[in-house]
Write an enzyme that holds these catalytic residues in place. Structure first.
Site, PDB file in Angstrom:
ATOM      1  N   SER A 136       0.822  -1.209   0.000  1.00 26.82           N
ATOM      2  CA  SER A 136       0.000   0.000   0.000  1.00 26.82           C
ATOM      3  C   SER A 136       0.855   1.258   0.000  1.00 26.82           C
ATOM      4  O   SER A 136       1.962   1.281   0.565  1.00 26.82           O
ATOM      5  CB  SER A 136      -0.903   0.012   1.236  1.00 26.82           C
ATOM      6  OG  SER A 136      -1.546   1.267   1.397  1.00 26.82           O
TER       7      SER A 136
ATOM      8  N   TYR B  15      -2.499   5.772  -4.365  1.00 29.78           N
ATOM      9  CA  TYR B  15      -3.531   6.808  -4.288  1.00 29.78           C
ATOM     10  C   TYR B  15      -3.086   7.927  -5.203  1.00 29.78           C
ATOM     11  O   TYR B  15      -2.030   8.534  -4.994  1.00 29.78           O
ATOM     12  CB  TYR B  15      -3.686   7.316  -2.854  1.00 29.78           C
ATOM     13  CG  TYR B  15      -4.359   6.327  -1.934  1.00 29.78           C
ATOM     14  CD1 TYR B  15      -5.735   6.100  -2.015  1.00 29.78           C
ATOM     15  CD2 TYR B  15      -3.629   5.617  -0.994  1.00 29.78           C
ATOM     16  CE1 TYR B  15      -6.353   5.179  -1.180  1.00 29.78           C
ATOM     17  CE2 TYR B  15      -4.235   4.700  -0.149  1.00 29.78           C
ATOM     18  CZ  TYR B  15      -5.590   4.493  -0.248  1.00 29.78           C
ATOM     19  OH  TYR B  15      -6.208   3.579   0.581  1.00 29.78           O
TER      20      TYR B  15
ATOM     21  N   THR C 258      -6.249   3.045  -6.450  1.00 30.61           N
ATOM     22  CA  THR C 258      -7.494   3.024  -5.677  1.00 30.61           C
ATOM     23  C   THR C 258      -8.306   4.272  -5.975  1.00 30.61           C
ATOM     24  O   THR C 258      -7.793   5.392  -5.897  1.00 30.61           O
ATOM     25  CB  THR C 258      -7.189   2.934  -4.170  1.00 30.61           C
ATOM     26  OG1 THR C 258      -6.529   1.695  -3.917  1.00 30.61           O
ATOM     27  CG2 THR C 258      -8.466   2.994  -3.345  1.00 30.61           C
TER      28      THR C 258
ATOM     29  N   LYS D  23      -8.843  -0.235  -8.638  1.00 31.46           N
ATOM     30  CA  LYS D  23      -9.439  -0.822  -7.441  1.00 31.46           C
ATOM     31  C   LYS D  23     -10.484   0.130  -6.848  1.00 31.46           C
ATOM     32  O   LYS D  23     -10.233   1.323  -6.701  1.00 31.46           O
ATOM     33  CB  LYS D  23      -8.357  -1.095  -6.385  1.00 31.46           C
ATOM     34  CG  LYS D  23      -8.883  -1.717  -5.091  1.00 31.46           C
ATOM     35  CD  LYS D  23      -7.737  -2.021  -4.138  1.00 31.46           C
ATOM     36  CE  LYS D  23      -8.228  -2.677  -2.859  1.00 31.46           C
ATOM     37  NZ  LYS D  23      -8.981  -1.732  -2.004  1.00 31.46           N
TER      38      LYS D  23
ATOM     39  N   HIS E 215     -13.865  -1.399  -0.608  1.00 31.12           N
ATOM     40  CA  HIS E 215     -12.819  -1.051   0.366  1.00 31.12           C
ATOM     41  C   HIS E 215     -13.027  -1.819   1.675  1.00 31.12           C
ATOM     42  O   HIS E 215     -12.784  -1.297   2.765  1.00 31.12           O
ATOM     43  CB  HIS E 215     -12.811   0.457   0.631  1.00 31.12           C
ATOM     44  CG  HIS E 215     -11.438   1.023   0.848  1.00 31.12           C
ATOM     45  ND1 HIS E 215     -10.742   1.668  -0.142  1.00 31.12           N
ATOM     46  CD2 HIS E 215     -10.625   1.035   1.931  1.00 31.12           C
ATOM     47  CE1 HIS E 215      -9.573   2.087   0.317  1.00 31.12           C
ATOM     48  NE2 HIS E 215      -9.475   1.693   1.582  1.00 31.12           N
TER      49      HIS E 215
END
Length: 458
Positions: free
Chosen positions: A187, A211, A238, A327, A351
């Site tokens: 992540s 992100y 995401t 995602k 999520h």
């Protein structure tokens, strides 16, 4: 039915029958004859017939066969994990060993946690339609995920704050994933750097989750370049976080990152010394991909961009030469638009129920998404997956693989890297067993007709 006066009589009669039988005055066949007489004596004789058995001393070789005493072990972690029969057992172990704040951060979801509850309910209420008289002597869950071979249709999902759950963090996760032959996703909010994870897992597949902040492309450009240079083959952006969801458990727990040593947290952790010892004697927690100075949630708040739109995916496609997955897609229409914008596939995800409460359940969206996209684009699914049977159902309904976040972290909290390995071992054994019981030897043999989303119609 005996009266008060009849009880002593019954006891006396019962004793007499037992003594007579033991003395050889009454044989078992004679006791049986009494039992057919339909009297109180018959009732007592029946009980006596059950109790009077021929006895002998135990045979020592036979007795040895029954004795399987476990040798004491000093490896308490291994002993603890060996007792876990499924992921729910690992969750219970994790809850005992992890302070409330970090555990609830993993275990909880947004607002009333309806999205998460519905996702689990969907998996619980589906039914398989098994085939019988099929050769399942040799079964393998091997498959292809995002263009490459995978030992099973499972991917470790990106998780933030991971070393807060257990000090071994992402490096334990990537090692366990690669030992199991599946991809690991790091992540943006990870607590190990892109390079550290690459060093810990040099031989397996590594994915990076991003992100994408529309207002500051420099941050994203740097992260993407570093991931590519470190050998990550898949980029996952995401898109379901224009703002952070309202996670009430975290608010009620006073959750902070890094955790603060207050009177409340001290009392909560007092009987979990291993967690605090690890926390206090290892590298300070932080969002390490942004440098050592980024230590708080507020420091990366700019990564949640409410202006992000499909037009921004075109820029990202230019930056990334590998596989690109989107995602957070929750409708068939957005799945089509994502692929049209240049993505190689989508992750159907709400999520983990941590953003919009009452969001669509990914498994229910899956069949229509696969129908519209066709067989080529990669389609992954997450949220609520807690068993190998859940994964088999998702593959049957059209997914290439399932992603696990909570389940992975339950294993990590239960026992570090060994706990993650145990979780993946459980997933694999459950997949193989489910496939055998369904009459399929390969993942490619699974079809939507083998799963009914409502068990009543199976």
């Amino acid at each position: 039915r005996l009266s008060a006066r009849g009880v002593p009589v019954a006891v006396t009669l019962f004793t007499a029958v037992i003594v007579a039988a033991l003395a050889g005055v009454l044989r078992l066949d004679e006791i049986a004859a009494l039992a057919n007489a339909g009297t109180l004596a018959a009732f007592i004789a029946t009980i006596a017939a059950v109790m009077i058995l021929r006895r002998r001393l135990p045979d020592l070789p036979t007795l040895r066969d029954y004795l399987h005493l476990q040798k004491p072990t000093l490896d308490r972690r291994a002993a603890r994990l060996a007792k876990a029969a499924d992921l729910w057992d690992l969750r219970r172990i994790a809850k005992r060993r992890t302070p409330t704040g970090p555990f609830d951060y993993v275990d909880g979801a947004a607002e009333r946690e309806i999205s998460l509850g519905r996702a689990r309910q969907v998996y619980d209420e589906l039914a398989f339609r098994p085939q019988v008289l099929r050769d399942v002597g040799s079964v393998t869950p091997q498959t292809t995920v995002a263009g490459a071979a995978s030992a099973m249709p499972l991917v470790i999902a990106p998780t933030g704050f991971t070393r807060m759950m257990h000090s071994e963090g992402e490096t334990a996760g990537v090692r366990a994933a690669h030992a199991a032959g599946i991809p690991f996703t790091l992540s943006t909010m990870g607590t190990a750097t892109i390079e550290e994870v690459a060093e810990a897992g040099p031989d397996g597949r590594r994915w990076f989750q991003l992100y994408l902040a529309g207002q500051d492309r420099g941050i994203a450009e740097d992260l993407v370049a570093r991931a590519h240079a470190a050998g990550y083959d898949t980029l996952m952006v995401t898109v379901d976080t224009p703002v952070t969801g309202a996670r009430h458990r975290d608010t009620r727990n006073g959750m902070t990152f890094p955790p603060q040593l207050t009177a409340k947290t001290f009392l909560d952790a007092a009987w979990r010394p291993e967690w605090w010892i690890n926390f206090l004697t290892t590298e300070p927690l932080g969002f390490t991909n942004f440098g050592s100075g980024s230590q708080s949630i507020q420091a990366i708040g700019s990564l949640f961009d409410p202006t992000l739109a499909f037009r921004d995916l075109a820029w990202l496609r230019e930056q990334w030469p590998g596989t690109l997955l989107i995602k957070g897609v929750q409708t068939p229409e957005d799945a089509e638009r994502s692929v049209a914008a240049g993505a190689d596939g989508v992750v159907l995800s709400n999520h983990g129920g941590r953003q919009l409460d009452r969001a669509p359940v990914p498994l229910l969206t899956l069949p229509e998404v696969r129908r519209r996209l066709g067989p080529e684009p990669t389609v992954l699914v997450d949220t609520g997956i807690m068993s190998g049977a859940d994964v088999v159902a998702a593959v049957a309904l059209g997914a290439d693989a399932a992603m696990i976040g909570r389940a992975y972290l339950y294993g990590l909290m239960a026992g570090g890297g060994e706990g993650v390995a145990r979780a993946l071992e459980i997933f694999r054994s459950e997949m193989v067993r489910t496939m055998q019981l369904m009459g399929v030897a390969r993942m490619a043999e699974l079809t939507p007709e083998m799963v009914a989303l409502d068990w009543r119609s199976a």
